[in-house]
Design an enzyme around this catalytic site. Structure first.
Site, PDB file in Angstrom:
ATOM      1  N   LYS A 220      49.595  47.070 -18.058  1.00 52.64           N
ATOM      2  CA  LYS A 220      48.296  46.197 -17.545  1.00 52.64           C
ATOM      3  C   LYS A 220      47.355  47.159 -17.008  1.00 52.64           C
ATOM      4  CE  LYS A 220      46.145  44.040 -14.864  1.00 52.64           C
ATOM      5  NZ  LYS A 220      44.696  44.479 -14.599  1.00 52.64           N
ATOM      6  N   GLY A 273      48.523  50.851  -6.990  1.00 49.80           N
ATOM      7  CA  GLY A 273      47.266  50.479  -6.638  1.00 49.80           C
ATOM      8  C   GLY A 273      47.140  50.364  -4.912  1.00 49.80           C
ATOM      9  N   SER A 274      46.376  49.494  -4.698  1.00 50.97           N
ATOM     10  CA  SER A 274      45.828  49.527  -3.261  1.00 50.97           C
ATOM     11  C   SER A 274      46.959  48.856  -2.493  1.00 50.97           C
ATOM     12  CB  SER A 274      44.819  48.305  -2.921  1.00 50.97           C
ATOM     13  OG  SER A 274      45.182  47.202  -3.472  1.00 50.97           O
ATOM     14  N   THR A 275      47.210  49.074  -1.091  1.00 50.03           N
ATOM     15  CA  THR A 275      48.376  48.619  -0.288  1.00 50.03           C
ATOM     16  C   THR A 275      48.427  47.105  -0.334  1.00 50.03           C
ATOM     17  OG1 THR A 275      48.570  50.622   0.855  1.00 50.03           O
ATOM     18  CG2 THR A 275      49.491  48.720   2.002  1.00 50.03           C
ATOM     19  N   ARG A 276      47.120  46.707  -0.146  1.00 53.70           N
ATOM     20  CA  ARG A 276      47.053  45.142  -0.201  1.00 53.70           C
ATOM     21  C   ARG A 276      47.694  44.411  -1.481  1.00 53.70           C
ATOM     22  NH1 ARG A 276      43.800  41.529  -2.859  1.00 53.70           N
ATOM     23  NH2 ARG A 276      42.657  43.051  -3.868  1.00 53.70           N
ATOM     24  N   GLY A 278      49.585  45.650  -3.381  1.00 51.86           N
ATOM     25  CA  GLY A 278      51.269  46.330  -3.555  1.00 51.86           C
ATOM     26  C   GLY A 278      52.056  45.278  -2.600  1.00 51.86           C
ATOM     27  N   GLU A 296      53.304  52.487  -5.685  1.00 53.03           N
ATOM     28  CA  GLU A 296      52.761  53.673  -5.307  1.00 53.03           C
ATOM     29  C   GLU A 296      51.227  53.396  -4.684  1.00 53.03           C
ATOM     30  OE1 GLU A 296      54.559  56.337  -6.052  1.00 53.03           O
ATOM     31  OE2 GLU A 296      55.840  55.410  -7.487  1.00 53.03           O
ATOM     32  N   CYS A 331      43.902  58.802  -4.512  1.00 50.74           N
ATOM     33  CA  CYS A 331      44.886  58.341  -3.467  1.00 50.74           C
ATOM     34  C   CYS A 331      45.299  59.250  -2.396  1.00 50.74           C
ATOM     35  CB  CYS A 331      46.269  57.927  -3.984  1.00 50.74           C
ATOM     36  SG  CYS A 331      47.075  58.993  -5.097  1.00 50.74           S
ATOM     37  N   GLU A 430      41.237  53.338   4.138  1.00 49.88           N
ATOM     38  CA  GLU A 430      41.132  54.106   3.037  1.00 49.88           C
ATOM     39  C   GLU A 430      39.633  53.623   2.496  1.00 49.88           C
ATOM     40  OE1 GLU A 430      43.414  53.216  -0.719  1.00 49.88           O
ATOM     41  OE2 GLU A 430      43.724  55.328  -1.001  1.00 49.88           O
TER      42      GLU A 430
HETATM   43  P1  NAD Z   1      44.153  47.632  -6.725  1.00 51.03           P
HETATM   44  O1  NAD Z   1      45.380  47.034  -5.993  1.00 51.03           O
HETATM   45  O2  NAD Z   1      42.800  46.712  -6.677  1.00 51.03           O
HETATM   46  O3  NAD Z   1      44.357  47.233  -8.559  1.00 51.03           O
HETATM   47  C1  NAD Z   1      45.438  47.995  -9.066  1.00 51.03           C
HETATM   48  C2  NAD Z   1      45.882  47.357 -10.368  1.00 51.03           C
HETATM   49  O4  NAD Z   1      46.520  45.870  -9.827  1.00 51.03           O
HETATM   50  C3  NAD Z   1      44.813  46.687 -11.396  1.00 51.03           C
HETATM   51  O5  NAD Z   1      45.287  46.894 -12.638  1.00 51.03           O
HETATM   52  C4  NAD Z   1      44.450  45.471 -10.923  1.00 51.03           C
HETATM   53  O6  NAD Z   1      44.193  44.575 -12.014  1.00 51.03           O
HETATM   54  C5  NAD Z   1      45.971  44.950 -10.491  1.00 51.03           C
HETATM   55  N1  NAD Z   1      45.864  43.732  -9.574  1.00 51.03           N
HETATM   56  C6  NAD Z   1      45.010  43.327  -8.939  1.00 51.03           C
HETATM   57  N2  NAD Z   1      45.411  42.252  -7.947  1.00 51.03           N
HETATM   58  C7  NAD Z   1      46.389  41.895  -8.726  1.00 51.03           C
HETATM   59  C8  NAD Z   1      47.776  40.708  -8.460  1.00 51.03           C
HETATM   60  N3  NAD Z   1      47.073  39.806  -7.556  1.00 51.03           N
HETATM   61  N4  NAD Z   1      48.630  40.803  -8.837  1.00 51.03           N
HETATM   62  C9  NAD Z   1      49.036  41.707  -9.827  1.00 51.03           C
HETATM   63  N5  NAD Z   1      48.160  42.850 -10.064  1.00 51.03           N
HETATM   64  C10 NAD Z   1      46.940  42.761  -9.655  1.00 51.03           C
HETATM   65  O7  NAD Z   1      43.828  49.101  -6.914  1.00 51.03           O
HETATM   66  P2  NAD Z   1      42.617  49.812  -7.641  1.00 51.03           P
HETATM   67  O8  NAD Z   1      41.394  49.410  -6.725  1.00 51.03           O
HETATM   68  O9  NAD Z   1      42.792  49.613  -9.059  1.00 51.03           O
HETATM   69  O10 NAD Z   1      42.944  51.265  -6.935  1.00 51.03           O
HETATM   70  C11 NAD Z   1      42.638  52.159  -6.075  1.00 51.03           C
HETATM   71  C12 NAD Z   1      43.998  51.960  -5.089  1.00 51.03           C
HETATM   72  O11 NAD Z   1      44.921  52.778  -5.929  1.00 51.03           O
HETATM   73  C13 NAD Z   1      43.969  52.934  -3.884  1.00 51.03           C
HETATM   74  O12 NAD Z   1      44.354  52.403  -2.869  1.00 51.03           O
HETATM   75  C14 NAD Z   1      44.688  54.381  -4.331  1.00 51.03           C
HETATM   76  O13 NAD Z   1      45.089  55.086  -3.189  1.00 51.03           O
HETATM   77  C15 NAD Z   1      45.980  53.658  -5.163  1.00 51.03           C
HETATM   78  N6  NAD Z   1      46.490  54.750  -5.722  1.00 51.03           N
HETATM   79  C16 NAD Z   1      47.749  55.112  -5.412  1.00 51.03           C
HETATM   80  C17 NAD Z   1      48.499  56.352  -6.114  1.00 51.03           C
HETATM   81  C18 NAD Z   1      49.818  56.727  -5.771  1.00 51.03           C
HETATM   82  O14 NAD Z   1      50.260  57.304  -6.531  1.00 51.03           O
HETATM   83  N7  NAD Z   1      50.005  56.581  -4.482  1.00 51.03           N
HETATM   84  C19 NAD Z   1      47.640  56.977  -7.379  1.00 51.03           C
HETATM   85  C20 NAD Z   1      46.297  56.400  -7.703  1.00 51.03           C
HETATM   86  C21 NAD Z   1      45.919  55.299  -6.922  1.00 51.03           C
END
Ligand code: NAD
Length: 527
Positions: A220, A273-276, A278, A296, A331, A430
């Site tokens: 996804k 993705g984001s910690t929120r 996650g 991650e 990130c 962040e």
């Molecule tokens: P995000 O958490 O908003 O979204 C990430 C993914 O999760 C997207 O595909 C989104 O559609 C999906 N998503 C959103 N809400 C969801 C839910 N309720 N249930 C399931 N899936 C859901 O993050 P973003 O804005 O796309 O990316 C930026 C974040 O990613 C930053 O915090 C960055 O630090 C982090 N990141 C971390 C790494 C790492 O390896 N640690 C690498 C790249 C990015």
């Protein structure tokens, strides 16, 4: 936006800027295309926004789509299938069927290897198309998409393909009366949810080890950057991956993403993705089938420059390059710069001299070093953080404003704040944009304490010529990766992931195989 730093604002005219050095992750091949030719290629692109399920491109079951908007100029690129729980059900059923009949898991590792390597080759053969899609979709400069993102994604697929027929299982050192085999088996159906900042590469970091170990996958991508994931799915089929082994469902996080993470027939969720979000992912796992949930997440990485740094200019170049690369949407971007008071003035003077090299430019211009933020929401978020920095008393030294607004896209000037305190919002949260917070220190132990005083723990860096000090600080820093006198070294051979609220998993290296395999013990009684 009205911003008045204590020292006033240093603005600059990007048209007059020289291209930034790309030493930090320098593109590793040359590119002859002109800006005009990239625009012409972009105009000719035919984008298919349908999902990929069971080896076929399909519209969403409920028929809905959403607009894919380019952050470069605000132009609509395509209609994308708005997948919901029904599409996720179909994709998971397809992945489950593929896993159960062992059309992929049952292949010899050497056969899986051949297909993954062919998959990697196809990425390189489609380098220009993939780079263009990535740049149009999320705004990063074409030079970076083409040389870094495509290469790194292809290398990831190749590396796991090459590794998988060289990984052995174990026999335990038991008594003569029995034989105990310790073997790894694929977990089954993997749900991979990835962000928009490195869409192709984050997808590759998940699907390469998951596929190499014999799993079936439902990917996804972010709704903000779905295009390259869809092409990856097609190229995988072309490489010989059987139908249903890799499915790509586009859609919003709260719809398709949540449905995937809550699905009881998904055995493992690999999330970046984001910690929120996650946090939500781990809750979904608990609410459903206790699937393995690997996360991650975000970062607020510190870079500490001591007065005894051996090469100040290199430290400056690296710090500035690493925070402004990818528009600061990394990130691991070192967004908190701790610099020893006695060298701060010189450090900042040199840093400010480099800032114009990162003036936002047309992402389709091969000379551009900084492109567009991913969308209007991210632009508003970054500008809000800049306002917070000013109102909390930090000193705005450079940038602080939107740029290139007449393009219709979402650009912000590279921004540096001095006199930041670690407690300020811009040092705690962040931002995910090109904003650097500079914090001076006199006592290195206090700098390390503050560097660790964060809920994140993804990466950190220390610069000193004293090897003892370097080792001691590296040991004291609570981060998944610590760099000494550098920030740019990176390789598929090493794990990538964080401590604390930066997540619980590791992508890359052989360690990533642990996420996608179950460990089985088989006892055999010997008469
Ligand atoms: P995000 O958490 O908003 O979204 C990430 C993914 O999760 C997207 O595909 C989104 O559609 C999906 N998503 C959103 N809400 C969801 C839910 N309720 N249930 C399931 N899936 C859901 O993050 P973003 O804005 O796309 O990316 C930026 C974040 O990613 C930053 O915090 C960055 O630090 C982090 N990141 C971390 C790494 C790492 O390896 N640690 C690498 C790249 C990015």
């Amino acid at each position: 936006m009205a911003i008045c730093g204590k020292a006033g604002r240093r603005s600059f005219i990007h048209a007059a800027c020289r291209p930034a050095s790309l030493r930090w992750r320098r593109p590793n091949d040359t590119m002859n295309e002109s800006t005009k030719s990239w625009h012409e290629q972009a105009a000719q692109l035919k984008i298919d926004g349908r999902a990929l399920i069971g080896g076929k491109r399909v519209v969403a079951i409920e028929g809905a789509t959403f607009d894919c908007i380019s952050p470069i100029d605000g132009r609509k690129l395509a209609d994308i299938a708005r997948g919901t729980a029904k599409d996720i059900d179909a994709a998971v059923a397809s992945a489950r069927a593929a896993f159960e009949d062992r059309r992929w898991a049952g292949k010899a590792p050497a056969a899986r290897k051949r297909i993954l390597i062919r998959f990697a080759d196809l990425l390189l053969e489609h380098r220009d198309e993939l780079a263009l899609l990535e740049t149009l979709d999320m705004g990063k400069p074409i030079a970076a998409s083409r040389a870094t993102d495509v290469n790194a994604a292809a290398n990831t697929l190749r590396w796991y393909g090459e590794a998988i027929d060289k990984v052995y299982d174990e026999i335990a050192p038991t008594a003569d009366s029995a034989l105990a085999l310790i073997t790894r088996e694929p977990v089954g159906v993997v749900g991979a949810i990835v962000p928009w900042n490195y869409p192709m590469l984050m997808a590759a970091w998940k699907i390469a080890p998951a596929l190499a170990t014999g799993n079936s996958v439902v990917l996804k991508p972010s709704e903000k950057s779905p295009l390259t994931a869809l092409r990856l799915g097609e190229l995988a089929l072309e490489a010989g991956l059987p139908d249903g082994v890799l499915n790509v469902v586009t859609g919003y996080g709260h719809e398709a993403g949540a449905a995937l993470a809550l699905h009881s027939d998904v055995d493992c969720i690999a999330f970046t993705g984001s910690t929120r979000v996650g946090r939500q992912i781990m809750q979904y796992a608990g609410q459903s089938n206790l699937k393995r949930a690997w996360t991650e997440l975000g970062g607020k990485s510190p870079l500490i420059v001591c007065a005894d740094v051996a090469d100040l200019e290199r430290a400056v170049e690296t710090a500035i390059g690493a925070i402004f690369y990818n528009q600061g949407e990394s990130c691991n971007a070192p967004s908190r710069l701790f610099v020893e008071q006695s060298i701060k003035a010189e450090f900042l003077e040199r840093a400010l001299a480099r800032v114009p090299g990162y003036a936002p430019g047309d992402p389709l211009d091969p000379k551009t070093a900084m492109g567009a933020l991913v969308d209007d929401t991210q632009l508003a978020t970054v500008l809000r953080y800049i306002d917070a920095g000013v109102s909390e008393g930090a000193n705005l030294l450079a940038g602080g404003e939107r740029a290139r607004a007449d393009s219709g896209g979402y650009y912000v000037l590279p921004t540096i704040f001095d006199e930041v305190r670690n407690e300020m919002t811009i040092a705690r949260e962040e931002i995910f944009g090109p904003v650097l917070s500079v914090i001076a220190f006199d006592d290195v132990a206090e700098a390390v304490r503050q560097a660790n005083a964060t809920s994140y723990g993804l990466q950190a860096s220390v610069w000193t010529r004293d090897i003892n000090k370097a080792h001691k600080i590296a040991r004291a820093l609570r981060a998944g990766t610590v760099h000494v006198n550098q920030y740019d070294e990176d390789d598929i051979t090493v794990p990538f992931g964080g401590y604390k609220q930066s997540g619980n998993g590791r992508d890359k290296s052989l360690h990533a195989l642990d996420k996608y395999t179950e460990l089985k013990t088989t006892w055999i009684r010997l008469e």
